[in-house]
Design a protein around this motif. Sequence first.
Motif, PDB file in Angstrom:
ATOM      1  N   PHE A  22       0.850  -1.180   0.000  1.00 40.28           N
ATOM      2  CA  PHE A  22       0.000   0.000   0.000  1.00 40.28           C
ATOM      3  C   PHE A  22       0.894   1.242   0.000  1.00 40.28           C
ATOM      4  CE2 PHE A  22      -2.769  -3.303   1.247  1.00 40.28           C
ATOM      5  CZ  PHE A  22      -4.077  -2.890   1.035  1.00 40.28           C
ATOM      6  N   VAL A  23       0.645   2.138  -0.933  1.00 43.61           N
ATOM      7  CA  VAL A  23       1.422   3.368  -1.051  1.00 43.61           C
ATOM      8  C   VAL A  23       0.440   4.536  -0.980  1.00 43.61           C
ATOM      9  CG1 VAL A  23       3.081   4.674  -2.410  1.00 43.61           C
ATOM     10  CG2 VAL A  23       3.086   2.164  -2.516  1.00 43.61           C
ATOM     11  N   VAL A  24       0.544   5.336   0.077  1.00 45.25           N
ATOM     12  CA  VAL A  24      -0.456   6.369   0.350  1.00 45.25           C
ATOM     13  C   VAL A  24       0.168   7.759   0.297  1.00 45.25           C
ATOM     14  CG1 VAL A  24      -2.172   7.206   2.007  1.00 45.25           C
ATOM     15  CG2 VAL A  24      -1.710   4.747   1.831  1.00 45.25           C
ATOM     16  N   GLN A  25      -0.398   8.608  -0.502  1.00 47.78           N
ATOM     17  CA  GLN A  25       0.046   9.998  -0.599  1.00 47.78           C
ATOM     18  C   GLN A  25      -0.306  10.730   0.692  1.00 47.78           C
ATOM     19  OE1 GLN A  25      -1.485  12.030  -4.052  1.00 47.78           O
ATOM     20  NE2 GLN A  25      -1.013  14.055  -3.245  1.00 47.78           N
ATOM     21  N   ALA A  26       0.676  11.366   1.301  1.00 44.43           N
ATOM     22  CA  ALA A  26       0.462  12.067   2.579  1.00 44.43           C
ATOM     23  C   ALA A  26       0.866  13.531   2.460  1.00 44.43           C
ATOM     24  CB  ALA A  26       1.250  11.390   3.702  1.00 44.43           C
ATOM     25  N   TYR A  91      -4.767   1.399   9.659  1.00 44.39           N
ATOM     26  CA  TYR A  91      -5.608   2.580   9.885  1.00 44.39           C
ATOM     27  C   TYR A  91      -4.956   3.522  10.894  1.00 44.39           C
ATOM     28  CZ  TYR A  91      -9.611   5.494  11.074  1.00 44.39           C
ATOM     29  OH  TYR A  91     -10.426   6.576  11.305  1.00 44.39           O
ATOM     30  N   ASP A  92      -4.508   2.982  12.026  1.00 41.21           N
ATOM     31  CA  ASP A  92      -3.910   3.819  13.068  1.00 41.21           C
ATOM     32  C   ASP A  92      -2.636   4.504  12.574  1.00 41.21           C
ATOM     33  OD1 ASP A  92      -5.925   3.100  14.777  1.00 41.21           O
ATOM     34  OD2 ASP A  92      -4.752   1.610  15.882  1.00 41.21           O
ATOM     35  N   PHE A  93      -1.826   3.775  11.813  1.00 44.68           N
ATOM     36  CA  PHE A  93      -0.598   4.360  11.291  1.00 44.68           C
ATOM     37  C   PHE A  93      -0.914   5.549  10.387  1.00 44.68           C
ATOM     38  CE2 PHE A  93       2.801   4.737   8.152  1.00 44.68           C
ATOM     39  CZ  PHE A  93       3.936   4.736   8.951  1.00 44.68           C
ATOM     40  N   LEU A  94      -1.869   5.382   9.499  1.00 47.80           N
ATOM     41  CA  LEU A  94      -2.229   6.463   8.577  1.00 47.80           C
ATOM     42  C   LEU A  94      -2.889   7.628   9.315  1.00 47.80           C
ATOM     43  CD1 LEU A  94      -3.583   4.388   5.560  1.00 47.80           C
ATOM     44  CD2 LEU A  94      -1.391   5.600   5.731  1.00 47.80           C
ATOM     45  N   GLU A  95      -3.622   7.323  10.369  1.00 50.36           N
ATOM     46  CA  GLU A  95      -4.270   8.386  11.135  1.00 50.36           C
ATOM     47  C   GLU A  95      -3.244   9.279  11.822  1.00 50.36           C
ATOM     48  OE1 GLU A  95      -8.170   8.697  13.998  1.00 50.36           O
ATOM     49  OE2 GLU A  95      -6.706   7.119  14.462  1.00 50.36           O
ATOM     50  N   ASN A  96      -2.099   8.724  12.158  1.00 48.82           N
ATOM     51  CA  ASN A  96      -1.068   9.481  12.864  1.00 48.82           C
ATOM     52  C   ASN A  96      -0.087  10.189  11.935  1.00 48.82           C
ATOM     53  OD1 ASN A  96      -1.963   8.800  15.478  1.00 48.82           O
ATOM     54  ND2 ASN A  96      -0.947   6.814  15.373  1.00 48.82           N
ATOM     55  N   GLN A  97      -0.318  10.106  10.612  1.00 51.86           N
ATOM     56  CA  GLN A  97       0.563  10.773   9.662  1.00 51.86           C
ATOM     57  C   GLN A  97       0.270  12.266   9.591  1.00 51.86           C
ATOM     58  OE1 GLN A  97       3.189   8.995   8.074  1.00 51.86           O
ATOM     59  NE2 GLN A  97       2.373   7.698   9.715  1.00 51.86           N
ATOM     60  N   LYS A  98       1.311  13.030   9.327  1.00 49.04           N
ATOM     61  CA  LYS A  98       1.153  14.451   9.063  1.00 49.04           C
ATOM     62  C   LYS A  98       1.001  14.637   7.549  1.00 49.04           C
ATOM     63  CE  LYS A  98       3.812  16.214  12.998  1.00 49.04           C
ATOM     64  NZ  LYS A  98       4.982  17.050  13.402  1.00 49.04           N
ATOM     65  N   TYR A  99      -0.106  15.178   7.154  1.00 47.48           N
ATOM     66  CA  TYR A  99      -0.346  15.429   5.733  1.00 47.48           C
ATOM     67  C   TYR A  99       0.148  16.838   5.437  1.00 47.48           C
ATOM     68  CZ  TYR A  99      -2.887  11.077   5.582  1.00 47.48           C
ATOM     69  OH  TYR A  99      -3.199   9.741   5.641  1.00 47.48           O
ATOM     70  N   GLU A 100       1.360  16.896   4.903  1.00 45.25           N
ATOM     71  CA  GLU A 100       2.024  18.182   4.738  1.00 45.25           C
ATOM     72  C   GLU A 100       2.879  18.180   3.470  1.00 45.25           C
ATOM     73  OE1 GLU A 100       4.530  18.605   8.143  1.00 45.25           O
ATOM     74  OE2 GLU A 100       5.734  16.844   7.675  1.00 45.25           O
ATOM     75  N   LYS A 101       3.344  19.347   3.111  1.00 44.95           N
ATOM     76  CA  LYS A 101       4.221  19.565   1.957  1.00 44.95           C
ATOM     77  C   LYS A 101       3.484  19.252   0.648  1.00 44.95           C
ATOM     78  CE  LYS A 101       8.333  18.365   4.667  1.00 44.95           C
ATOM     79  NZ  LYS A 101       9.532  17.508   4.735  1.00 44.95           N
ATOM     80  N   VAL A 125      -1.003  -1.082  -4.265  1.00 46.74           N
ATOM     81  CA  VAL A 125      -2.269  -0.368  -4.096  1.00 46.74           C
ATOM     82  C   VAL A 125      -1.931   1.091  -3.782  1.00 46.74           C
ATOM     83  CG1 VAL A 125      -4.507  -0.348  -2.931  1.00 46.74           C
ATOM     84  CG2 VAL A 125      -3.213  -2.490  -3.118  1.00 46.74           C
ATOM     85  N   LEU A 126      -2.202   1.955  -4.733  1.00 45.52           N
ATOM     86  CA  LEU A 126      -1.772   3.351  -4.656  1.00 45.52           C
ATOM     87  C   LEU A 126      -2.971   4.257  -4.373  1.00 45.52           C
ATOM     88  CD1 LEU A 126       0.685   5.283  -5.151  1.00 45.52           C
ATOM     89  CD2 LEU A 126       0.008   5.298  -7.564  1.00 45.52           C
ATOM     90  N   PHE A 127      -2.879   5.023  -3.275  1.00 46.24           N
ATOM     91  CA  PHE A 127      -3.917   5.993  -2.911  1.00 46.24           C
ATOM     92  C   PHE A 127      -3.380   7.397  -3.183  1.00 46.24           C
ATOM     93  CE2 PHE A 127      -4.986   2.270  -0.510  1.00 46.24           C
ATOM     94  CZ  PHE A 127      -6.366   2.280  -0.371  1.00 46.24           C
ATOM     95  N   THR A 128      -3.980   8.104  -4.131  1.00 48.99           N
ATOM     96  CA  THR A 128      -3.510   9.444  -4.487  1.00 48.99           C
ATOM     97  C   THR A 128      -4.688  10.367  -4.765  1.00 48.99           C
ATOM     98  OG1 THR A 128      -3.428   9.009  -6.869  1.00 48.99           O
ATOM     99  CG2 THR A 128      -1.467   8.415  -5.571  1.00 48.99           C
TER     100      THR A 128
END
Length: 210
Positions: A22-26, A91-101, A125-128
Amino acid sequence: LARGYSAQTNAVKPVPFNRWLFVVQASHSMQPRAEAARRLAGTMIWSGMQGQMREGDTVGLWTFNTSLYAGKFPLQDWTHRDCQVVARRVYDFLENQKYEKGSRLKRVLPAIQQVIKDSDYITVVLFTDGEESIKGTPFDDKINAIYKAWNGEEEKANLPFVTMLRAQNGRITHFTVTTPPWPVQLPPLPAELEAALAAEKTVPRKPEKP
């Protein structure tokens, strides 16, 4: 060997397993879609990717903005027993991410291509947010056309694009792009994995303790 059986005859061919990355844009622009992305990711893992996951498959998770963050999330072994636990960890890992830059997908794609080359079977699985074009797959034009056509709708609804790349023996063979709220579409499994999955379903599992 004493009975005339060769070592080659007795050798058991290992059952192939699939890697799920899973690759998630943050980035800052992904912030409005972050909740939908992590809910989708968790649900997909909990459901066993609509029945395509098997005991022994692994789940990896990367995030990126202007840089790629790989190795921050420990590799998970997926099992029927622990699927809910793995989904919650993602879910918890992604919830604790800083969505910045900003976002630099072009810096991530070479790393994805490398892990594909190093894998017998892998599904990325790419989320963008669909703002950046995909480059380096056999399906670039088709994927980017979907991004362009649905970008406005997904932005208004604060929903991510879910792009799947399925690869076998280092080569990307299939893709899907899902635009939520439509149900997530998965590429077909390779024949070897399909056969292994079918064989696994014939073996009854022990009932889990409450």
